[in-house]
Structure formats: C-alpha cells, structure tokens
Design a protein around this motif. Structure first.
Motif, PDB file in Angstrom:
ATOM      1  N   PRO A  24      58.185 104.618  -2.781  1.00  0.00           N
ATOM      2  CA  PRO A  24      59.485 104.703  -2.867  1.00  0.00           C
ATOM      3  C   PRO A  24      59.834 105.507  -4.004  1.00  0.00           C
ATOM      4  N   ASP A  25      58.938 105.877  -4.938  1.00  0.00           N
ATOM      5  CA  ASP A  25      59.038 106.903  -5.952  1.00  0.00           C
ATOM      6  C   ASP A  25      59.130 108.537  -5.707  1.00  0.00           C
ATOM      7  N   GLY A  26      57.913 108.730  -4.341  1.00  0.00           N
ATOM      8  CA  GLY A  26      58.005 110.088  -4.053  1.00  0.00           C
ATOM      9  C   GLY A  26      58.197 110.242  -2.409  1.00  0.00           C
ATOM     10  N   ALA A  27      57.607 111.390  -1.610  1.00  0.00           N
ATOM     11  CA  ALA A  27      57.381 111.511   0.243  1.00  0.00           C
ATOM     12  C   ALA A  27      56.298 110.486   0.185  1.00  0.00           C
ATOM     13  N   PRO A  28      56.275 110.321   1.939  1.00  0.00           N
ATOM     14  CA  PRO A  28      55.424 109.485   1.835  1.00  0.00           C
ATOM     15  C   PRO A  28      54.332 110.004   2.198  1.00  0.00           C
ATOM     16  N   LEU A  29      53.228 108.902   2.160  1.00  0.00           N
ATOM     17  CA  LEU A  29      51.976 109.208   1.535  1.00  0.00           C
ATOM     18  C   LEU A  29      51.401 109.313   3.049  1.00  0.00           C
ATOM     19  N   GLU A  30      50.319 110.082   3.003  1.00  0.00           N
ATOM     20  CA  GLU A  30      49.466 110.476   4.301  1.00  0.00           C
ATOM     21  C   GLU A  30      48.496 109.681   4.612  1.00  0.00           C
ATOM     22  N   VAL A  31      47.817 108.776   5.207  1.00  0.00           N
ATOM     23  CA  VAL A  31      46.743 108.348   4.585  1.00  0.00           C
ATOM     24  C   VAL A  31      45.547 107.922   5.784  1.00  0.00           C
ATOM     25  N   GLY A  32      44.587 107.861   5.485  1.00  0.00           N
ATOM     26  CA  GLY A  32      43.604 108.024   6.747  1.00  0.00           C
ATOM     27  C   GLY A  32      42.910 106.841   6.421  1.00  0.00           C
ATOM     28  N   ILE A  33      42.938 105.624   7.588  1.00  0.00           N
ATOM     29  CA  ILE A  33      41.506 104.361   7.465  1.00  0.00           C
ATOM     30  C   ILE A  33      40.668 104.247   8.591  1.00  0.00           C
ATOM     31  N   TRP A  34      40.027 103.692   7.940  1.00  0.00           N
ATOM     32  CA  TRP A  34      38.815 103.954   8.921  1.00  0.00           C
ATOM     33  C   TRP A  34      38.121 102.476   8.797  1.00  0.00           C
ATOM     34  N   TYR A  35      37.620 101.537  10.101  1.00  0.00           N
ATOM     35  CA  TYR A  35      37.401 100.207  10.066  1.00  0.00           C
ATOM     36  C   TYR A  35      37.135 100.184  11.309  1.00  0.00           C
ATOM     37  N   PRO A  36      35.690  98.826  10.466  1.00  0.00           N
ATOM     38  CA  PRO A  36      35.150  98.306  12.144  1.00  0.00           C
ATOM     39  C   PRO A  36      35.806  98.093  13.047  1.00  0.00           C
ATOM     40  N   SER A  63      39.883 108.497  -3.853  1.00  0.00           N
ATOM     41  CA  SER A  63      41.266 109.706  -4.408  1.00  0.00           C
ATOM     42  C   SER A  63      40.028 110.665  -3.909  1.00  0.00           C
ATOM     43  N   HIS A  64      40.941 111.840  -3.477  1.00  0.00           N
ATOM     44  CA  HIS A  64      39.786 113.428  -3.554  1.00  0.00           C
ATOM     45  C   HIS A  64      40.426 113.818  -4.636  1.00  0.00           C
ATOM     46  N   GLY A  65      39.967 115.914  -4.595  1.00  0.00           N
ATOM     47  CA  GLY A  65      39.974 115.933  -5.792  1.00  0.00           C
ATOM     48  C   GLY A  65      41.206 116.993  -5.731  1.00  0.00           C
ATOM     49  N   VAL A 110      38.317 101.031   4.895  1.00  0.00           N
ATOM     50  CA  VAL A 110      39.070 102.071   4.077  1.00  0.00           C
ATOM     51  C   VAL A 110      39.676 103.140   4.491  1.00  0.00           C
ATOM     52  N   ALA A 111      40.347 103.359   2.929  1.00  0.00           N
ATOM     53  CA  ALA A 111      42.245 104.063   3.195  1.00  0.00           C
ATOM     54  C   ALA A 111      42.020 104.885   2.157  1.00  0.00           C
ATOM     55  N   THR A 112      41.800 105.747   2.487  1.00  0.00           N
ATOM     56  CA  THR A 112      42.491 107.467   1.928  1.00  0.00           C
ATOM     57  C   THR A 112      43.429 108.395   1.872  1.00  0.00           C
ATOM     58  N   VAL A 113      43.661 108.628   1.124  1.00  0.00           N
ATOM     59  CA  VAL A 113      45.338 109.065   0.860  1.00  0.00           C
ATOM     60  C   VAL A 113      45.181 110.790   0.750  1.00  0.00           C
ATOM     61  N   THR A 114      45.597 111.258   1.049  1.00  0.00           N
ATOM     62  CA  THR A 114      45.982 113.299   0.615  1.00  0.00           C
ATOM     63  C   THR A 114      47.847 112.954  -0.523  1.00  0.00           C
ATOM     64  N   HIS A 115      46.942 113.220  -1.587  1.00  0.00           N
ATOM     65  CA  HIS A 115      47.862 113.326  -2.990  1.00  0.00           C
ATOM     66  C   HIS A 115      49.185 114.062  -2.606  1.00  0.00           C
ATOM     67  N   THR A 116      49.580 113.699  -2.975  1.00  0.00           N
ATOM     68  CA  THR A 116      51.788 114.065  -3.135  1.00  0.00           C
ATOM     69  C   THR A 116      51.712 115.056  -3.813  1.00  0.00           C
ATOM     70  N   GLY A 117      51.650 116.674  -3.504  1.00  0.00           N
ATOM     71  CA  GLY A 117      52.479 118.014  -4.579  1.00  0.00           C
ATOM     72  C   GLY A 117      49.939 118.538  -4.818  1.00  0.00           C
ATOM     73  N   ASP A 118      49.186 117.558  -4.940  1.00  0.00           N
ATOM     74  CA  ASP A 118      47.888 117.902  -5.225  1.00  0.00           C
ATOM     75  C   ASP A 118      47.238 117.605  -3.762  1.00  0.00           C
ATOM     76  N   ASN A 119      46.591 118.839  -2.793  1.00  0.00           N
ATOM     77  CA  ASN A 119      46.416 118.834  -1.838  1.00  0.00           C
ATOM     78  C   ASN A 119      46.206 119.990  -1.293  1.00  0.00           C
ATOM     79  N   TYR A 120      45.432 120.267   0.062  1.00  0.00           N
ATOM     80  CA  TYR A 120      44.975 121.844   0.762  1.00  0.00           C
ATOM     81  C   TYR A 120      46.170 122.534   0.347  1.00  0.00           C
ATOM     82  N   ALA A 121      47.472 121.781   0.916  1.00  0.00           N
ATOM     83  CA  ALA A 121      48.509 122.564   1.701  1.00  0.00           C
ATOM     84  C   ALA A 121      49.901 122.928   0.740  1.00  0.00           C
TER      85      ALA A 121
END
Length: 327
Positions: A34-46, A80-82, A104-115
């Motif tokens: 709600p306070d920023g752009a939608p978050l890119e998320v990867g989800i892994w699971y059994p 949370s990635h670097g 397992v859920a991982t996020v690409t942090h908005t404004g702090d990512n490879y792109a």
C-alpha cells in the motif's frame, strides 16, 4: 566455529538433508504494498507435481511451475536479498527448504535491486517489504490455508541481513554511518552513500513498528551496517539466531559487521565463520551465463568450492529452522 566441511561430514549432511526431500512447486507473483509499488515475489513450496527445468533470466531451476501445494501447517521462511539483488539470489536455499517441507517466499526489494538502485540507501524501507510479504502469504496467497502462521522464519544476506535484524527487533543508529565513513572511505556501504547524496534525508533511527513479531527464528548472513546496532541496538532481539560470516569478506569486513552483531546480541547466536569464503559466496552458485556478465559476484577464492559450501549451508539452514520452528 570454523566451517570447513570435511568430506565425511558433508556426506552425512547430504544424507540427512535428502532423506525427506520432495519435489518443489514454484510461483512468480506480485504482492501489494500500500505504501509503494507492487512487490515481485518468488514462492517455493512442497509439491508432488512433476518438476522440469525452468529458465529464468541467467539461471535455470528445476521446479513445478504452479504445481499443487502438498502438506498442512507448513512453516514459512521469508528471504531478503542484498543490495542490487533479486528474489532469485538465494533460489538454491529456497529450493532446499521447500524440499524439506517449508513454504519459502522471497521478495525483490523495490528501489534496491539489480534493475533499480534508486532507493538503495533508504534501507529502512526494506522491513516494510518483508511485513507486506508475510501479509500476502498469510492473507492472499492461494496456499495460505496450508501455512502455519505461528511458525515463520527469515533468512537475510548483506543488506537483507540488516533487514532481518530490524524486522526482528533491532534498532540501528544510522547517525553512526557518517563518522564511520569518514574513517573507512573505501568501505562498500560508504561508497554507496557517497554516490547518493539524498542519503542525508534517510531516517537516522528505526521507525516504530519495524519489528514483525510473527518472525520466530532468523538466519543472518554477512549483515550490512552491523556497527549501527552496537552496543545495545539488538537488546530486544529474543528469538533464535544463526549468524554467518565469510572469513575473507572484503565487502563488509571484520570486525565491523557480523562481529559487531554477534557482540550486540543479548543471547549468543549459532555462529559460523566460513573459512576462505568471500562476501558473495553466500549467493547461489552462478551459472556460466551469469558468471559471464557478473564475474564480481561469481568469482570465489582459489580452492573455495561454492557449490560444496552451499550443500552444507543449505543443510545447516534446514536443520536450524527444523530445530527452531518445528518443535
């Protein structure tokens, strides 16, 4: 402890780690913030669905895309990635945990990512992303009914390690960054701040409410800005911690980062010093394609086997969360 992984120990870890392994489902989604752009998320699971090689950018993972989730009351681990990373930075650890029965859920942090690194110095925005990620997994994700909300862990590397510490109750004093950087001008964090004069507008202390009490255990690898938590910024952290340090970390060097965190924690963490490792050895082993465009993050010291290290790292992470989340 020094982690040297003799062959016999490695074989034992692999055997234990593989005993209950199962196939892994995967989804690539977006979660609202709600306070920023939608978050890119990867989800892994059994999942019992048939996995297949799936290329994603410059890596390929063997997963069942959108496979049905298997299991009930599954523990959740968020990652949370670097700085400059993405949700794929620790995909091998995510797969290992999913094979062991975790969501397992991982996020690409908005404004702090490879792109986009336009907000990389606004590091206090990151804990919000983690809380929104947990909100999504418990309230909106299609498999939410199969997650146990009382068993949530977190893994963070580098800036993600800092994010983890704030998310579990750490209160950094960011006014320490300026004096530190005047003495350590070549430090990675200091060079990053120097490139972003807008950093002076960043908050100097943690926002109230950054702590997410839903997180019950955490793995922290090579945490950024560790010195900002000394001496008592971690006094409110009261969950089990596994703390990892690369012996030859030239990006976040000893003793100002992981060591400062170790000394500030009110209870001794499970502590690992990885012999001959560098900072980026905590990232998943690189494909040939990734190594060709990003040798800086893909090159290890002579004699260091990143693939073998990750076999033992991932096994240790599973054992830690099994002990702290499944009791």
């Amino acid at each position: 402890m020094k982690l040297t992984t003799p062959v016999a120990l490695l074989a034992l870890l692999v055997a234990l780690f593989s005993a209950g392994a199962q196939a892994v489902g995967f989804q690539h989604v977006t979660a609202p913030d709600p306070d920023g752009a939608p978050l890119e998320v990867g989800i892994w699971y059994p999942s019992s669905a048939l996995p297949a090689p799936v290329p994603m950018g410059r890596i390929t993972q063997t997963v069942a895309v959108n496979g049905a989730i298997e299991g009930k009351a599954l523990p959740l681990v968020v990652i949370s990635h670097g700085t400059g990373g993405s949700f794929l930075g620790h995909y091998d650890t995510a797969i290992a945990l999913a094979e062991a029965g975790y969501v397992v859920a991982t996020v690409t942090h908005t404004g702090d990512n490879y792109a986009d690194q336009s907000r990389s110095v606004f590091i206090m925005e990151r804990p919000r992303h983690i809380s929104r990620l947990i909100d999504y997994m418990l309230s909106d994700w299609a498999g939410r009914s199969q997650i146990d909300p009382a068993r949530i862990g977190m893994f963070g590397f580098s800036a993600g390690g800092f994010t983890t510490l704030v998310s579990i109750g750490g209160v950094p004093d960011l006014t320490k960054v300026g004096p530190f950087c005047r003495e350590h001008t070549t430090d990675f964090a200091c060079q990053l701040v120097a490139k972003h004069p807008e950093a002076s507008a960043a908050p100097s202390v943690s926002h109230d409410g950054s702590q997410d009490l839903r997180i019950k255990a955490a793995v922290v690898a090579a945490p950024a800005l560790g010195f900002t938590f000394a001496p008592d910024g971690l006094k409110n952290v009261n969950i089990p911690i596994a703390l990892w340090r690369a012996e030859n970390d030239a990006v976040l060097p000893h003793p100002w980062y992981a060591e400062a965190v170790r000394l500030a924690l009110p209870q001794a963490p499970e502590y690992h010093v990885v012999e001959n490792a560098g900072h980026f050895d905590f990232l998943a082993p690189c494909s040939t394609a990734l190594a060709s465009v990003a040798p800086f993050i893909c090159t290890s010291a002579p004699g260091f086997d990143r693939t073998a290290f990750h076999t033992s790292l991932n096994a240790s992470v599973v054992v830690f969360f099994d002990r702290t989340l499944r009791h």
